[in-house]
Design a protein around this motif. Structure first.
Motif, mmCIF file in Angstrom:
data_model
loop_
_atom_site.group_PDB
_atom_site.id
_atom_site.type_symbol
_atom_site.label_atom_id
_atom_site.label_comp_id
_atom_site.label_asym_id
_atom_site.label_seq_id
_atom_site.Cartn_x
_atom_site.Cartn_y
_atom_site.Cartn_z
ATOM 1 N N THR A 88 0.832 -1.192 0.000
ATOM 2 C CA THR A 88 0.000 0.000 0.000
ATOM 3 C C THR A 88 0.873 1.250 0.000
ATOM 4 O O THR A 88 2.067 1.207 0.297
ATOM 5 N N SER A 89 0.244 2.365 -0.338
ATOM 6 C CA SER A 89 0.902 3.672 -0.389
ATOM 7 C C SER A 89 2.114 3.666 -1.319
ATOM 8 O O SER A 89 3.159 4.250 -1.023
ATOM 9 N N ALA A 90 1.964 2.982 -2.465
ATOM 10 C CA ALA A 90 3.037 2.929 -3.447
ATOM 11 C C ALA A 90 2.829 3.939 -4.579
ATOM 12 O O ALA A 90 3.687 4.085 -5.444
ATOM 13 N N GLY A 91 1.679 4.630 -4.557
ATOM 14 C CA GLY A 91 1.398 5.607 -5.595
ATOM 15 C C GLY A 91 1.727 7.018 -5.149
ATOM 16 O O GLY A 91 2.366 7.230 -4.112
ATOM 17 N N ASP A 92 1.286 7.983 -5.918
ATOM 18 C CA ASP A 92 1.494 9.386 -5.566
ATOM 19 C C ASP A 92 0.722 9.714 -4.289
ATOM 20 O O ASP A 92 -0.492 9.527 -4.238
ATOM 21 N N PRO A 93 1.379 10.194 -3.229
ATOM 22 C CA PRO A 93 0.707 10.384 -1.940
ATOM 23 C C PRO A 93 -0.488 11.322 -2.002
ATOM 24 O O PRO A 93 -1.564 11.014 -1.465
ATOM 25 N N ALA A 94 -0.320 12.463 -2.664
ATOM 26 C CA ALA A 94 -1.400 13.444 -2.694
ATOM 27 C C ALA A 94 -2.618 12.904 -3.434
ATOM 28 O O ALA A 94 -3.754 13.015 -2.957
ATOM 29 N N ARG A 95 -2.388 12.291 -4.569
ATOM 30 C CA ARG A 95 -3.511 11.784 -5.352
ATOM 31 C C ARG A 95 -4.169 10.586 -4.646
ATOM 32 O O ARG A 95 -5.392 10.464 -4.620
ATOM 33 N N THR A 96 -3.346 9.698 -4.064
ATOM 34 C CA THR A 96 -3.899 8.529 -3.393
ATOM 35 C C THR A 96 -4.761 8.932 -2.203
ATOM 36 O O THR A 96 -5.865 8.401 -2.014
ATOM 37 N N LEU A 97 -4.281 9.876 -1.396
ATOM 38 C CA LEU A 97 -5.067 10.328 -0.250
ATOM 39 C C LEU A 97 -6.370 10.986 -0.696
ATOM 40 O O LEU A 97 -7.426 10.787 -0.084
ATOM 41 N N ALA A 98 -6.298 11.753 -1.776
ATOM 42 C CA ALA A 98 -7.514 12.386 -2.289
ATOM 43 C C ALA A 98 -8.525 11.338 -2.733
ATOM 44 O O ALA A 98 -9.729 11.467 -2.500
ATOM 45 N N LEU A 99 -8.047 10.271 -3.362
ATOM 46 C CA LEU A 99 -8.939 9.202 -3.795
ATOM 47 C C LEU A 99 -9.531 8.457 -2.595
ATOM 48 O O LEU A 99 -10.730 8.173 -2.550
ATOM 49 N N LEU A 100 -8.685 8.150 -1.619
ATOM 50 C CA LEU A 100 -9.151 7.416 -0.448
ATOM 51 C C LEU A 100 -10.256 8.171 0.285
ATOM 52 O O LEU A 100 -11.212 7.575 0.779
ATOM 53 N N TRP A 101 -10.099 9.481 0.363
ATOM 54 C CA TRP A 101 -11.081 10.298 1.078
ATOM 55 C C TRP A 101 -12.131 10.890 0.140
ATOM 56 O O TRP A 101 -12.960 11.705 0.561
#
Length: 257
Positions: A6-19
């Motif tokens: 997990t958390s292997a992608g772009d941090p900003a984009r991944t967090l935006a998607l998760l939330w």
């Protein structure tokens, strides 16, 4: 061993998607008839049915009936999809209220909830979470599980250590249990059949005088468990010993006599 994490992608984009922060992840291209939740549901179902390796962008796209290039307008890559899958699985976990119970019961409930998660989604145990998916499912899970150690007289860092130790143990047992469940499938040979064939061959080459403990104890354990390794027994034995170990850290006033 799987290299998925997990958390292997772009941090900003991944967090935006998760939330589900749509303002931070503007959708490219024309609006489609599916959404992120639909894609995640399809990916989870695919992993449940065929294993984690089956989860590819192309197969997920086929399952929801869109072109693979269309899928990339929702998630950038498979790494983002894995974060969404695992966080969704976390969000769907039952959260039993054990606040009135002794700490041993609360900790056991956490172990059992995670064990059930891996029974329903065996693939979840194969994904490294050294960098956890910091979505709402992960945060709700973490908050709930930390409460198992409330009023135990432990400092915050030790509480996190105890929970990490517990979850690592359950995850390892889940991986062994899944391996045991599927071990007969590749060659169609059961454990009993394998030992029936290997046992006599081992007897011919093994010097019992050189390995007396291995022969005596291995035979006793194999006879008791019906196999070289019984995942159910290993889990129950390990959980009891883990609780015994945690008891050393916890104030004597909170122990159950």
């Amino acid at each position: 061993m799987s290299d998925d994490r997990t958390s292997a992608g772009d941090p900003a984009r991944t967090l935006a998607l998760l939330w589900r922060d749509e303002a931070a992840t503007p959708r490219r291209g024309p609006r489609r008839g599916v959404d992120v939740d639909t894609l995640v549901e399809a990916a989870v179902a695919l992993a449940d049915e065929q294993g984690l390796a089956a989860v590819t962008m192309r197969k997920v796209a086929e399952r929801v009936g869109v072109g693979v290039m269309s899928l990339y307008t929702y998630v950038a890559d498979r790494a983002e999809l894995l974060d969404l899958m695992l966080d969704t699985a976390y969000a769907q976990m039952p959260r039993e209220d054990t606040t009135s119970q002794p700490w041993q019961a609360r900790v056991t409930a956490v172990a059992e909830a995670n064990r059930d998660l891996y029974r329903r989604h065996p693939w979840a145990a194969l994904i490294s979470t050294l960098r956890p998916p910091l979505g709402p499912g992960q945060m709700a899970k973490y908050e709930h599980e930390l409460a198992a150690f409330d009023d135990c007289g432990l400092d915050d860092v030790t509480v996190d250590d105890c929970l990490t130790h517990l979850l690592t143990f359950v995850r390892a047992c889940a991986r062994d249990s899944e391996a045991a469940r599927t071990r007969d499938q590749p060659d169609g040979v059961s454990d009993e059949q394998w030992w029936a064939a290997a046992g006599p061959l081992l007897t011919r080459v093994l010097d019992m005088d050189r390995y007396p403990r291995a022969v005596r104890i291995g035979t006793a354990a194999g006879t008791a468990h019906g196999s070289a390794h019984d995942p159910e027994h290993a889990y129950m034995f390990g959980l009891r010993r883990l609780l015994d170990g945690l008891a050393v850290l916890i104030d004597v006033d909170h122990r159950v006599q």
